[in-house]
Design an enzyme around this catalytic site. Structure first.
Site, PDB file in Angstrom:
ATOM      1  N   GLU A  92     106.025 -42.590  15.058  1.00  0.00           N
ATOM      2  CA  GLU A  92     107.300 -43.259  15.283  1.00  0.00           C
ATOM      3  C   GLU A  92     108.299 -42.919  14.180  1.00  0.00           C
ATOM      4  O   GLU A  92     107.940 -42.752  13.015  1.00  0.00           O
ATOM      5  CB  GLU A  92     107.086 -44.771  15.378  1.00  0.00           C
ATOM      6  CG  GLU A  92     106.269 -45.161  16.608  1.00  0.00           C
ATOM      7  CD  GLU A  92     106.093 -46.653  16.788  1.00  0.00           C
ATOM      8  OE1 GLU A  92     105.893 -47.084  17.936  1.00  0.00           O
ATOM      9  OE2 GLU A  92     106.136 -47.397  15.784  1.00  0.00           O
ATOM     10  N   CYS A 105     114.062 -43.269   9.012  1.00  0.00           N
ATOM     11  CA  CYS A 105     112.727 -43.544   8.471  1.00  0.00           C
ATOM     12  C   CYS A 105     111.748 -42.589   9.143  1.00  0.00           C
ATOM     13  O   CYS A 105     111.547 -42.651  10.356  1.00  0.00           O
ATOM     14  CB  CYS A 105     112.361 -45.000   8.742  1.00  0.00           C
ATOM     15  SG  CYS A 105     110.776 -45.510   8.072  1.00  0.00           S
ATOM     16  N   CYS A 112      97.328 -43.846   8.848  1.00  0.00           N
ATOM     17  CA  CYS A 112      97.330 -43.909   7.386  1.00  0.00           C
ATOM     18  C   CYS A 112      95.947 -44.318   6.921  1.00  0.00           C
ATOM     19  O   CYS A 112      95.320 -45.214   7.505  1.00  0.00           O
ATOM     20  CB  CYS A 112      98.371 -44.911   6.890  1.00  0.00           C
ATOM     21  SG  CYS A 112      98.518 -44.958   5.082  1.00  0.00           S
ATOM     22  N   CYS A 116      96.659 -50.716   3.746  1.00  0.00           N
ATOM     23  CA  CYS A 116      97.274 -51.912   3.173  1.00  0.00           C
ATOM     24  C   CYS A 116      97.138 -53.075   4.155  1.00  0.00           C
ATOM     25  O   CYS A 116      97.333 -52.918   5.361  1.00  0.00           O
ATOM     26  CB  CYS A 116      98.738 -51.651   2.852  1.00  0.00           C
ATOM     27  SG  CYS A 116      98.977 -50.419   1.553  1.00  0.00           S
ATOM     28  N   CYS A 119     100.074 -53.961   6.755  1.00  0.00           N
ATOM     29  CA  CYS A 119     100.742 -52.858   7.443  1.00  0.00           C
ATOM     30  C   CYS A 119     100.058 -52.547   8.763  1.00  0.00           C
ATOM     31  O   CYS A 119      98.853 -52.265   8.806  1.00  0.00           O
ATOM     32  CB  CYS A 119     100.747 -51.617   6.545  1.00  0.00           C
ATOM     33  SG  CYS A 119     101.535 -50.190   7.310  1.00  0.00           S
ATOM     34  N   GLY A 168     102.151 -43.440   7.522  1.00  0.00           N
ATOM     35  CA  GLY A 168     101.443 -42.567   6.598  1.00  0.00           C
ATOM     36  C   GLY A 168     101.844 -42.733   5.142  1.00  0.00           C
ATOM     37  O   GLY A 168     102.873 -43.327   4.806  1.00  0.00           O
ATOM     38  N   GLU A 169     101.000 -42.199   4.268  1.00  0.00           N
ATOM     39  CA  GLU A 169     101.247 -42.126   2.830  1.00  0.00           C
ATOM     40  C   GLU A 169     101.724 -40.706   2.523  1.00  0.00           C
ATOM     41  O   GLU A 169     100.936 -39.760   2.527  1.00  0.00           O
ATOM     42  CB  GLU A 169      99.960 -42.456   2.062  1.00  0.00           C
ATOM     43  CG  GLU A 169      99.947 -42.084   0.589  1.00  0.00           C
ATOM     44  CD  GLU A 169     101.106 -42.631  -0.206  1.00  0.00           C
ATOM     45  OE1 GLU A 169     101.936 -41.818  -0.666  1.00  0.00           O
ATOM     46  OE2 GLU A 169     101.195 -43.867  -0.377  1.00  0.00           O
ATOM     47  N   SER A 200     108.439 -42.992  -0.400  1.00  0.00           N
ATOM     48  CA  SER A 200     107.781 -44.276  -0.647  1.00  0.00           C
ATOM     49  C   SER A 200     106.278 -44.055  -0.724  1.00  0.00           C
ATOM     50  O   SER A 200     105.682 -43.424   0.154  1.00  0.00           O
ATOM     51  CB  SER A 200     108.100 -45.258   0.480  1.00  0.00           C
ATOM     52  OG  SER A 200     107.423 -46.487   0.286  1.00  0.00           O
ATOM     53  N   LEU A 223     104.552 -52.257  -4.229  1.00  0.00           N
ATOM     54  CA  LEU A 223     103.901 -53.020  -5.302  1.00  0.00           C
ATOM     55  C   LEU A 223     103.127 -54.211  -4.740  1.00  0.00           C
ATOM     56  O   LEU A 223     101.910 -54.267  -4.828  1.00  0.00           O
ATOM     57  CB  LEU A 223     104.959 -53.467  -6.304  1.00  0.00           C
ATOM     58  CG  LEU A 223     104.441 -53.970  -7.656  1.00  0.00           C
ATOM     59  CD1 LEU A 223     103.682 -52.882  -8.385  1.00  0.00           C
ATOM     60  CD2 LEU A 223     105.602 -54.476  -8.504  1.00  0.00           C
ATOM     61  N   HIS A 224     103.839 -55.235  -4.264  1.00  0.00           N
ATOM     62  CA  HIS A 224     103.292 -56.323  -3.453  1.00  0.00           C
ATOM     63  C   HIS A 224     102.424 -57.338  -4.191  1.00  0.00           C
ATOM     64  O   HIS A 224     101.989 -58.316  -3.585  1.00  0.00           O
ATOM     65  CB  HIS A 224     102.504 -55.773  -2.255  1.00  0.00           C
ATOM     66  CG  HIS A 224     103.247 -54.756  -1.464  1.00  0.00           C
ATOM     67  ND1 HIS A 224     104.478 -55.011  -0.910  1.00  0.00           N
ATOM     68  CD2 HIS A 224     102.947 -53.462  -1.175  1.00  0.00           C
ATOM     69  CE1 HIS A 224     104.910 -53.915  -0.287  1.00  0.00           C
ATOM     70  NE2 HIS A 224     104.012 -52.971  -0.445  1.00  0.00           N
ATOM     71  N   ASN A 304     106.539 -58.706   8.528  1.00  0.00           N
ATOM     72  CA  ASN A 304     106.628 -58.692   9.994  1.00  0.00           C
ATOM     73  C   ASN A 304     105.227 -58.860  10.559  1.00  0.00           C
ATOM     74  O   ASN A 304     104.435 -57.907  10.561  1.00  0.00           O
ATOM     75  CB  ASN A 304     107.269 -57.385  10.459  1.00  0.00           C
ATOM     76  CG  ASN A 304     108.723 -57.317  10.060  1.00  0.00           C
ATOM     77  OD1 ASN A 304     109.537 -58.114  10.502  1.00  0.00           O
ATOM     78  ND2 ASN A 304     109.056 -56.378   9.188  1.00  0.00           N
ATOM     79  N   CYS A 347     110.051 -52.919   9.127  1.00  0.00           N
ATOM     80  CA  CYS A 347     109.125 -52.464   8.093  1.00  0.00           C
ATOM     81  C   CYS A 347     107.724 -53.028   8.335  1.00  0.00           C
ATOM     82  O   CYS A 347     107.542 -54.223   8.559  1.00  0.00           O
ATOM     83  CB  CYS A 347     109.640 -52.910   6.729  1.00  0.00           C
ATOM     84  SG  CYS A 347     108.654 -52.330   5.359  1.00  0.00           S
TER      85      CYS A 347
END
Length: 383
Positions: A92, A105, A112, A116, A119, A168-169, A200, A223-224, A304, A347
Site C-alpha cells: 500500500e 508514504c 515487515c 512492532c 503495527c 516494511g523497515e 523512518s 521510539l514509542h 489506530n 499510520c
C-alpha cells in the site's frame, strides 16, 4: 530474454546500462528525464533519443510499473493505492494532500519482520524485500497520475515530500533503498531536497550509520517508549539495539543530516506508554541525561486500533497532557493529525496483502496488555 526494468536504476546505474548498449553517457540523462520527469514508458515517444537507442531499448528494456489492484479516496482527500507485487503479495502507498505540500508514504517491503506490537503491517508477517524499481514505481505512478488528475502544468509537482513510512523497515532493505532515494533526490529525476525525503526506522543501528555516509536524508525513528524494558515489548528490535546504542547512532547521524534534529515517532497507547511519569522519563532520556541526549522533535501519534493488537488509543486529554510535559522541557512536540483512517490509510494501518514466510504468529511471543502495563508501572515506580 527478460527485459531490464529501467526503474531499478538510479542515474549512475542507468548510465552504465546505456554504455553497455554502446551509447554515449549523456543519453542516460535524457532517458532518465523522460522516465521520471515526464512519466514516459513508451520509448517511441522519447523524441530526442537516437532511433538506434530506442530500437535497442525496445528489445532489452522496459519501464515496468506495478499493477494497481485498488484505489481508495478518503473524505479528507487522502488517496491509498494497493499495488500488486506478485506471488499473492500487495503493498500500500498513501498520498496525503495538504495546503502547502503533498506527502507520499511509500512501502519498502511486502510485510515487515520487525513485528512492532502496535503495527498492523508487522502483524501480517514478512514475505520479501521490494526491488528498487518496485519502490520507485509507487512514486512514479502517484506523481504522474496525480499530475493528470489535478491538471498540473509541466514542472509542477504533485508529490513534494516522500516518507519511507509505508509497509516494511526501509533499513532492512538497504541495497534497494539507496538507489531509490538517489533517484528521488536527483535534479534530473524528482528533484526533491534531502529535507523533504524522510526514512523512518525502528532502529537498525548499523544501517543508520551507513545511511549517514551514503545518502543522508531526514531521519525519523520509531521510539514509542522511554526505557528499554517497555520498548523491548513494543519494538522487539530494541533487544538487539537498545536505546543507548540507538541514540548514539542518532547523534552521529546529525553530523551529516540535512536537518539539525531527529524526529522521534511516539505512538500513544492507553495505559501503556502515556503517563506523565513516562513523559518525564522521556525528558530525562532525550534532554537531561547527557549520555543519551539528542537534538530532536517528537511526533505523538494517535494509535489506530486493529483487533489483533489488544491495544487502545490514548484519550485526547491524556495525549495533550503528555505533550505539555515535553513542551515545558523545551522539546518541540507535535500531535499528528489522523488522516485517511476511514480507508485504513492512517499510520500503523497499512497492511496490504502478505504471504507470510516467517510464521509470525509462532515467532512473535506477544506479552498480554496487562503485562505491558505492569512493565510500565514498574519503571514508573523505579523512577
Amino acid at each position: 530474454m527478460e527485459r531490464v526494468n529501467l526503474l531499478d536504476f538510479d542515474r549512475d546505474g542507468l548510465t552504465a546500462f546505456v554504455e553497455q548498449l554502446g551509447e554515449k553517457r549523456f543519453r542516460a540523462t535524457q532517458l532518465f528525464r523522460w522516465i521520471h520527469q515526464k512519466g514516459a514508458s513508451d520509448f517511441d515517444t522519447m523524441s530526442d533519443l537516437a532511433r538506434s537507442l530506442r530500437d535497442k531499448l525496445r528489445d532489452r528494456a522496459e519501464v515496468r510499473s506495478l499493477p494497481v489492484v485498488g484505489e481508495h479516496v478518503s473524505a479528507d482527500g487522502t488517496v491509498k493505492w494497493l499495488f500488486d507485487v506478485g506471488a499473492g503479495n500487495a503493498v500500500e502507498t498513501v498520498f496525503i494532500p495538504e495546503a502547502d505540500r503533498g506527502t507520499l508514504c511509500v512501502s519498502s517491503q511486502a510485510g515487515c519482520a520487525v513485528g512492532c506490537r502496535f503495527c498492523s503491517t508487522g502483524h501480517q508477517g514478512f514475505s520479501r524485500n521490494l526491488a528498487t524499481g518496485e519502490i520507485l514505481a509507487q512514486l512514479w505512478h502517484a506523481e504522474h497520475a496525480l499530475r493528470a488528475r489535478l491538471g498540473l502544468k509541466e514542472g509542477e509537482r504533485a508529490v513534494t515530500n516522500v516518507v519511507m513510512m509505508g509497509m516494511g523497515e526501509p533499513l532492512q532493505n538497504y541495497a534497494a533503498l539507496v538507489p531509490a532515494l538517489r533517484t528521488m533526490l536527483d535534479d534530473h529525476g524528482y528533484g526533491l531536497s534531502r529535507r523533504r525525503v524522510t526514512v523512518s526506522t525502528s532502529g537498525v543501528v548499523p544501517m543508520i550509520d551507513r545511511l549517514r555516509e551514503d545518502c543522508p536524508v531526514a531521519l525519523a525513528v520509531s521510539l514509542h517508549a522511554p526505557d528499554d524494558p517497555l520498548r523491548d515489548e513494543l519494538v522487539p528490535l530494541n533487544r538487539k539495539y537498545p536505546l543507548a546504542e540507538l541514540l548514539a547512532a542518532c547523534r552521529r547521524y546529525l553530523d551529516a543530516a540535512p536537518r539539525d534534529f531527529i524526529t522521534f515517532e511516539y505512538c500513544m497507547l492507553d495505559g501503556v506508554n502515556d503517563s506523565d511519569a513516562q513523559a518525564r522519563a522521556l525528558v530525562r532520556l532525550l534532554v537531561e541525561d547527557q549520555s543519551t541526549a539528542v537534538s530532536c522533535k517528537i511526533n505523538l501519534i494517535p494509535f489506530n486500533p486493529f483487533p489483533a493488537s489488544g491495544l487502545l488509543r490514548s484519550p485526547a486529554p491524556r495525549v495533550q497532557a503528555f505533550a505539555a510535559v515535553l513542551q515545558r522541557a523545551g522539546i518541540v512536540t507535535t500531535v499528528r493529525k489522523t488522516r485517511g483512517d476511514d480507508i485504513d490509510a492512517a499510520c500503523g494501518q497499512l497492511a496490504g496483502e502478505v504471504q507470510d514466510r516467517t510464521r509470525v504468529h509462532e515467532r512473535l511471543v506477544r506479552a498480554p496488555v496487562k503485562v505491558l502495563r505492569r512493565a510500565a508501572t514498574m519503571q514508573e515506580t523505579k523512577a
